[in-house]
Enzyme design. Structure first.
Site, PDB file in Angstrom:
ATOM      1  N   LYS A 196      -3.031   5.793  -3.941  1.00  0.00           N
ATOM      2  CA  LYS A 196      -4.049   6.781  -3.706  1.00  0.00           C
ATOM      3  C   LYS A 196      -3.950   8.068  -4.217  1.00  0.00           C
ATOM      4  CE  LYS A 196      -3.612   4.911   1.145  1.00  0.00           C
ATOM      5  NZ  LYS A 196      -2.297   4.642   0.812  1.00  0.00           N
ATOM      6  N   TYR A 219       2.909   9.958  -0.740  1.00  0.00           N
ATOM      7  CA  TYR A 219       4.261   9.518   0.065  1.00  0.00           C
ATOM      8  C   TYR A 219       5.501   9.722  -0.460  1.00  0.00           C
ATOM      9  CZ  TYR A 219       0.361   6.591   2.622  1.00  0.00           C
ATOM     10  OH  TYR A 219      -0.619   6.046   3.209  1.00  0.00           O
ATOM     11  N   HIS A 266      -7.775   9.640  -1.386  1.00  0.00           N
ATOM     12  CA  HIS A 266      -6.742   9.608  -0.017  1.00  0.00           C
ATOM     13  C   HIS A 266      -7.676  10.085   1.072  1.00  0.00           C
ATOM     14  CE1 HIS A 266      -2.564   9.190   1.292  1.00  0.00           C
ATOM     15  NE2 HIS A 266      -3.369   8.981   2.353  1.00  0.00           N
ATOM     16  N   ASP A 314       0.943  -1.327  -0.051  1.00  0.00           N
ATOM     17  CA  ASP A 314       0.019  -0.071   0.007  1.00  0.00           C
ATOM     18  C   ASP A 314       0.835   1.084  -0.049  1.00  0.00           C
ATOM     19  OD1 ASP A 314      -3.031   1.217   0.750  1.00  0.00           O
ATOM     20  OD2 ASP A 314      -1.404   2.316   1.715  1.00  0.00           O
TER      21      ASP A 314
END
Length: 298
Positions: free
Chosen positions: A99, A74, A132, A69
């Site tokens: 996401k 990120y 998200h 994931d």
């Protein structure tokens, strides 16, 4: 209410010497593809720098994880992609989630954002793509959901879902499109059990997935957790992850330490008693560690 769970064998990498691990899989009632499932234990990479992500994901895949994931925000999708490419695993043996960030929720921004994630990951399609955050102040989450539906229809992602959505947000998606998310990934752990939200998920056939399943360590010293750990000869983290599994929740624990990565997956050899589950259930105290979805706009 628990989700239906089945056991499936996951293939080990052809280059790895470790035996194949048996991991639980959760059925996705709202899936576009009949019979679709996702691994109940996955590997999360939140706050892992890109330079460290390839090594961490590589350790996870060697340990037996088959679900990873990540997210655009990120900044480590490229690191995940390198690990996937180096693993020697067949694409069909992997379940990859990313996401959509809040800056790409406009209708014409969804597909370019998804295509960028695919490029960084080195994939032709994702297994699961999530919005998200609902970012309600932006007023775009329904439009973004329409973009995800279009991306699924275009074959860029197999299944679509959301993250951090509240019941009202979920109802708005369904009312506008008739399409229910397969997953809602939310902060969930013994100190924040989201019972009302989980009941709403059950009514809509949405699988509950937990981020921060260990509450960043905040619940690991609680007596019901440590008592169960001693009783079963396992770690406190393993007890909490097992508690999630027995509630039917999908979990994505994160670590960069090889021993802990392996330990977080090694939660199938014991079962908490009903009394131990109830004692951990009693730790619920609205102990949120992240932002509240109604007040966060990215």
């Amino acid at each position: 209410m628990s989700c239906p769970v089945e056991t499936r064998a996951t293939a080990a990498a052809s280059t790895a010497e470790t035996p194949a691990a048996e991991t639980p899989a959760v059925a996705l009632p709202n899936a576009a593809h009949a019979g679709a499932t996702m691994p109940q234990v996955g590997f999360g990479v939140f706050q892992v720098p890109d330079a460290e992500t390839t090594r961490a994901v590589g350790h996870a895949l060697e340990a037996g994880y088959r679900s990873v994931d990540t997210a655009a925000v990120y900044g480590n999708e490229a690191g995940v992609g390198r690990a996937l490419a180096e693993s020697g695993l067949a694409r069909d043996d992997l379940f990859v989630t990313s996401k959509l960030w809040t800056d790409s929720m406009a209708r014409d921004a969804v597909r370019p954002a998804l295509e960028r994630s695919l490029e960084l990951l080195g994939l032709d399609a994702l297994d699961l793509y999530l919005i998200h955050w609902p970012a309600p102040g932006r007023g775009q989450y329904v439009t973004a959901w329409e973009g995800l539906i279009e991306a699924r229809e275009a074959g860029l992602v197999r299944e679509i879902g959301v993250s951090n959505f509240q019941p009202a947000h979920l109802d708005a998606l369904v009312a506008a499109t008739g399409v229910r998310p397969v997953v809602n990934q939310v902060e969930l752990h013994p100190a924040l059990q989201q019972r009302e939200l989980r009941a709403h998920h059950a009514g809509l056939g949405i699988v509950t997935e937990a981020w921060s399943p260990l509450a960043q360590g905040a619940v690991l010293d609680a007596a019901p957790v440590t008592d169960a750990a001693r009783a079963h000869g396992v770690s406190a983290a393993q007890v909490v992850l097992r508690w999630h599994l027995q509630h039917g929740t999908v979990v994505i624990p994160k670590s960069v330490t090889p021993a802990r990565i392996a330990s977080n997956l090694d939660v199938l050899g014991f079962e908490l008693t009903a009394e131990q589950v109830a004692a951990i259930d009693a730790l619920d105290r609205d102990g949120r560690t992240g932002p509240h979805p109604d007040r966060f706009d990215g």
